[in-house]
Design an enzyme around this catalytic site. Structure first.
Site, PDB file in Angstrom:
ATOM      1  N   CYS A  98     -20.259  -1.337  27.150  1.00 30.65           N
ATOM      2  CA  CYS A  98     -18.958  -1.993  27.013  1.00 30.65           C
ATOM      3  C   CYS A  98     -19.011  -2.922  25.806  1.00 30.65           C
ATOM      4  CB  CYS A  98     -18.640  -2.799  28.273  1.00 30.65           C
ATOM      5  SG  CYS A  98     -17.105  -3.742  28.132  1.00 30.65           S
ATOM      6  N   VAL A  99     -18.245  -2.594  24.791  1.00 28.96           N
ATOM      7  CA  VAL A  99     -18.160  -3.454  23.608  1.00 28.96           C
ATOM      8  C   VAL A  99     -16.759  -3.287  23.026  1.00 28.96           C
ATOM      9  CG1 VAL A  99     -19.119  -1.662  22.087  1.00 28.96           C
ATOM     10  CG2 VAL A  99     -19.292  -4.044  21.405  1.00 28.96           C
TER      11      VAL A  99
END
Length: 209
Positions: A98-99
């Site tokens: 998750c970025v």
């Protein structure tokens, strides 16, 4: 985690050419600490080896990551995964990363190199506020020493170069050629001892949790 099907046929020839060009450039002039593994038969399945940055719990580890391009790439971002097990706030149990770069901050002109550099930066500066691994996020914020110990332990168990398929010891900066083979047996003994120590530490740590 390997893809069950390919999106090559769904990508435009222009996109395929652009991706291959970028991968070949990175192979010729690799970004520091990143080595791409090109699958010429399926450019929608991109893998790379990322060296754990110095000064982090991931130092001395080598992490295999995977980018999967969907049919709308580059209009939509690829999905990114760690194939190597890692204890990190922004990495889910299935390895998904998750970025923001792969979500709301995505722009079609960012490219593969930018994504891989962003993932490497995530190892240096995790973002516990958008944690996929809540335990790691909470531990990082409240008990950093415990977080660092757990992340380091996972790195030493799962992210050793041989286990990540780096395959080419010659790429390691500390490698001095033939002497590597000479010391292979000694390294294995040291690794086994290290594993025993880590397992004891793990049991001790789990009792405290």
């Amino acid at each position: 985690m390997s893809s069950q099907y390919s999106n090559v046929e769904n990508l435009s020839p222009q996109t395929i050419r652009q991706v291959m060009r970028e991968l070949q450039e990175m192979e010729t002039t690799p970004p520091e600490g990143i080595k791409v593994l090109i699958n010429e038969s399926d450019v929608t399945d991109i893998q790379a080896l990322i060296d754990g940055p110095a000064g982090t719990p991931y130092a001395a580890g080598v992490f295999r990551v995977k980018l999967t391009l969907n049919k709308d790439f580059p209009q939509t971002p690829p999905k990114a995964y760690f194939l190597t097990k890692i204890f990190h706030p922004n990495v889910a149990a299935n390895g998904e990363i998750c970025v923001n770069t792969l979500k709301k901050d995505w722009k079609p002109d960012l490219g593969i190199k930018h994504i891989l550099l962003t993932i490497k930066c995530l190892l240096i500066v995790p973002n516990p506020e958008s944690a996929l691994n809540e335990e790691a996020g909470k531990m990082l914020l409240e008990r950093y020493d415990d977080y660092s110990q757990r992340a380091r332990m996972m790195t030493e168990i799962h992210a050793q170069p041989a286990k990540c398929g780096a395959g080419a010891h010659g790429d390691d900066k500390d490698d001095d050629g033939p002497s590597t083979k000479k010391h292979a047996g000694l390294d294995k003994k040291l690794q086994d001892k290290k594993k025993e120590k880590l397992l004891k530490e793990k049991k001790r740590m789990l009792k405290r949790l």
